[in-house]
Design a protein around this motif. Sequence first.
Motif, PDB file in Angstrom:
ATOM      1  N   ARG A 159       0.838  -1.205   0.000  1.00 25.93           N
ATOM      2  CA  ARG A 159       0.000   0.000   0.000  1.00 25.93           C
ATOM      3  C   ARG A 159       0.867   1.246   0.000  1.00 25.93           C
ATOM      4  N   MET A 160       1.959   1.214   0.758  1.00 27.88           N
ATOM      5  CA  MET A 160       2.865   2.369   0.790  1.00 27.88           C
ATOM      6  C   MET A 160       3.614   2.492  -0.545  1.00 27.88           C
ATOM      7  N   MET A 161       4.021   1.360  -1.104  1.00 23.06           N
ATOM      8  CA  MET A 161       4.725   1.394  -2.400  1.00 23.06           C
ATOM      9  C   MET A 161       3.808   1.872  -3.517  1.00 23.06           C
ATOM     10  N   ASN A 162       2.525   1.719  -3.346  1.00 23.34           N
ATOM     11  CA  ASN A 162       1.561   2.180  -4.333  1.00 23.34           C
ATOM     12  C   ASN A 162       1.620   3.700  -4.490  1.00 23.34           C
ATOM     13  N   GLU A 163       2.130   4.382  -3.466  1.00 27.45           N
ATOM     14  CA  GLU A 163       2.198   5.843  -3.500  1.00 27.45           C
ATOM     15  C   GLU A 163       3.408   6.357  -4.270  1.00 27.45           C
ATOM     16  N   ALA A 164       4.471   5.564  -4.361  1.00 26.64           N
ATOM     17  CA  ALA A 164       5.708   6.029  -5.011  1.00 26.64           C
ATOM     18  C   ALA A 164       5.473   6.472  -6.460  1.00 26.64           C
ATOM     19  N   PRO A 165       4.833   5.638  -7.308  1.00 24.28           N
ATOM     20  CA  PRO A 165       4.618   6.106  -8.681  1.00 24.28           C
ATOM     21  C   PRO A 165       3.735   7.347  -8.751  1.00 24.28           C
ATOM     22  N   THR A 166       2.771   7.438  -7.857  1.00 29.24           N
ATOM     23  CA  THR A 166       1.867   8.591  -7.850  1.00 29.24           C
ATOM     24  C   THR A 166       2.624   9.871  -7.535  1.00 29.24           C
ATOM     25  N   LEU A 167       3.449   9.838  -6.494  1.00 25.93           N
ATOM     26  CA  LEU A 167       4.205  11.031  -6.108  1.00 25.93           C
ATOM     27  C   LEU A 167       5.203  11.433  -7.191  1.00 25.93           C
ATOM     28  N   LEU A 168       5.867  10.456  -7.773  1.00 30.84           N
ATOM     29  CA  LEU A 168       6.804  10.761  -8.858  1.00 30.84           C
ATOM     30  C   LEU A 168       6.074  11.340 -10.064  1.00 30.84           C
ATOM     31  N   MET A 169       4.921  10.772 -10.391  1.00 38.15           N
ATOM     32  CA  MET A 169       4.134  11.269 -11.523  1.00 38.15           C
ATOM     33  C   MET A 169       3.728  12.726 -11.301  1.00 38.15           C
ATOM     34  N   ILE A 170       3.275  13.057 -10.099  1.00 35.28           N
ATOM     35  CA  ILE A 170       2.863  14.431  -9.799  1.00 35.28           C
ATOM     36  C   ILE A 170       4.038  15.388 -10.001  1.00 35.28           C
ATOM     37  N   ALA A 171       5.201  15.026  -9.474  1.00 38.21           N
ATOM     38  CA  ALA A 171       6.377  15.888  -9.615  1.00 38.21           C
ATOM     39  C   ALA A 171       6.780  16.038 -11.081  1.00 38.21           C
ATOM     40  N   ILE A 172       6.731  14.939 -11.849  1.00 37.64           N
ATOM     41  CA  ILE A 172       7.103  14.995 -13.262  1.00 37.64           C
ATOM     42  C   ILE A 172       6.144  15.888 -14.043  1.00 37.64           C
ATOM     43  N   VAL A 173       4.858  15.744 -13.806  1.00 34.25           N
ATOM     44  CA  VAL A 173       3.874  16.564 -14.521  1.00 34.25           C
ATOM     45  C   VAL A 173       4.078  18.041 -14.198  1.00 34.25           C
ATOM     46  N   ILE A 174       4.332  18.364 -12.943  1.00 41.99           N
ATOM     47  CA  ILE A 174       4.578  19.764 -12.571  1.00 41.99           C
ATOM     48  C   ILE A 174       5.816  20.295 -13.288  1.00 41.99           C
ATOM     49  N   LEU A 175       6.881  19.504 -13.318  1.00 39.61           N
ATOM     50  CA  LEU A 175       8.101  19.946 -14.018  1.00 39.61           C
ATOM     51  C   LEU A 175       7.834  20.200 -15.499  1.00 39.61           C
ATOM     52  N   VAL A 176       7.075  19.305 -16.141  1.00 40.77           N
ATOM     53  CA  VAL A 176       6.831  19.431 -17.577  1.00 40.77           C
ATOM     54  C   VAL A 176       5.928  20.623 -17.895  1.00 40.77           C
ATOM     55  N   ILE A 177       4.898  20.821 -17.110  1.00 39.97           N
ATOM     56  CA  ILE A 177       3.927  21.884 -17.400  1.00 39.97           C
ATOM     57  C   ILE A 177       4.420  23.249 -16.930  1.00 39.97           C
ATOM     58  N   VAL A 178       4.939  23.328 -15.695  1.00 38.57           N
ATOM     59  CA  VAL A 178       5.329  24.622 -15.113  1.00 38.57           C
ATOM     60  C   VAL A 178       6.743  25.032 -15.527  1.00 38.57           C
ATOM     61  N   LYS A 179       7.621  24.058 -15.733  1.00 43.94           N
ATOM     62  CA  LYS A 179       9.034  24.318 -16.044  1.00 43.94           C
ATOM     63  C   LYS A 179       9.608  25.369 -15.082  1.00 43.94           C
ATOM     64  N   PRO A 180       9.629  25.032 -13.776  1.00 39.66           N
ATOM     65  CA  PRO A 180      10.006  26.024 -12.763  1.00 39.66           C
ATOM     66  C   PRO A 180      11.452  26.498 -12.822  1.00 39.66           C
ATOM     67  N   PHE A 181      12.317  25.771 -13.485  1.00 38.24           N
ATOM     68  CA  PHE A 181      13.729  26.213 -13.593  1.00 38.24           C
ATOM     69  C   PHE A 181      14.364  25.632 -14.841  1.00 38.24           C
TER      70      PHE A 181
END
Length: 181
Positions: A159-181
Amino acid sequence: MADTERQVSTTAGRRAGLRAYMALGVFIAIIIGLYLGQPDSFSRWMTALHVVAVISWMAGLLYMPRLFIYHSDAAPGSEQSETFKVMEQRLLKVIMNPAMMITWGLGLYLAWDVFRFQGGWLHAKIALVVLLTVVHVLFSRAVRGFAADGPRRSPRYWRMMNEAPTLLMIAIVILVIVKPF
């Protein structure tokens, strides 16, 4: 032959693997056709196909730990456990592995062709995709462990490992869309 026997037979598994290779071949033929037929919009087509591959890969990464949760509760050698083994193998080999390879291939092409490997956000994204690939490898090892009826981790762990792909996906999408740096 009963439905359950048909689903877990070696022949059915080989057919599923063959279909996956055929689909990969068709995919490569489509890419070649797009390159030859649509050279002006080829990068846009590759971006679209990259997104489709990412969605497929993420679907597998989000579903696999759910299978592990239920498989952890099934008695080794039981019919239920054997069914989960088949489901995990097919998810990994027919969906996740090809989707990951296509994601990486098209992603690296886009990083080179569109972005010329420029931008801190792109380097951070690639680093996170490497971590996502590490999660994929961990899931692959777990599939082999379950297939061998080896030691199992608890449903709570999965159940805890189920969160790893979700958290990584959220960070990747933010990087791609927002391009913060």
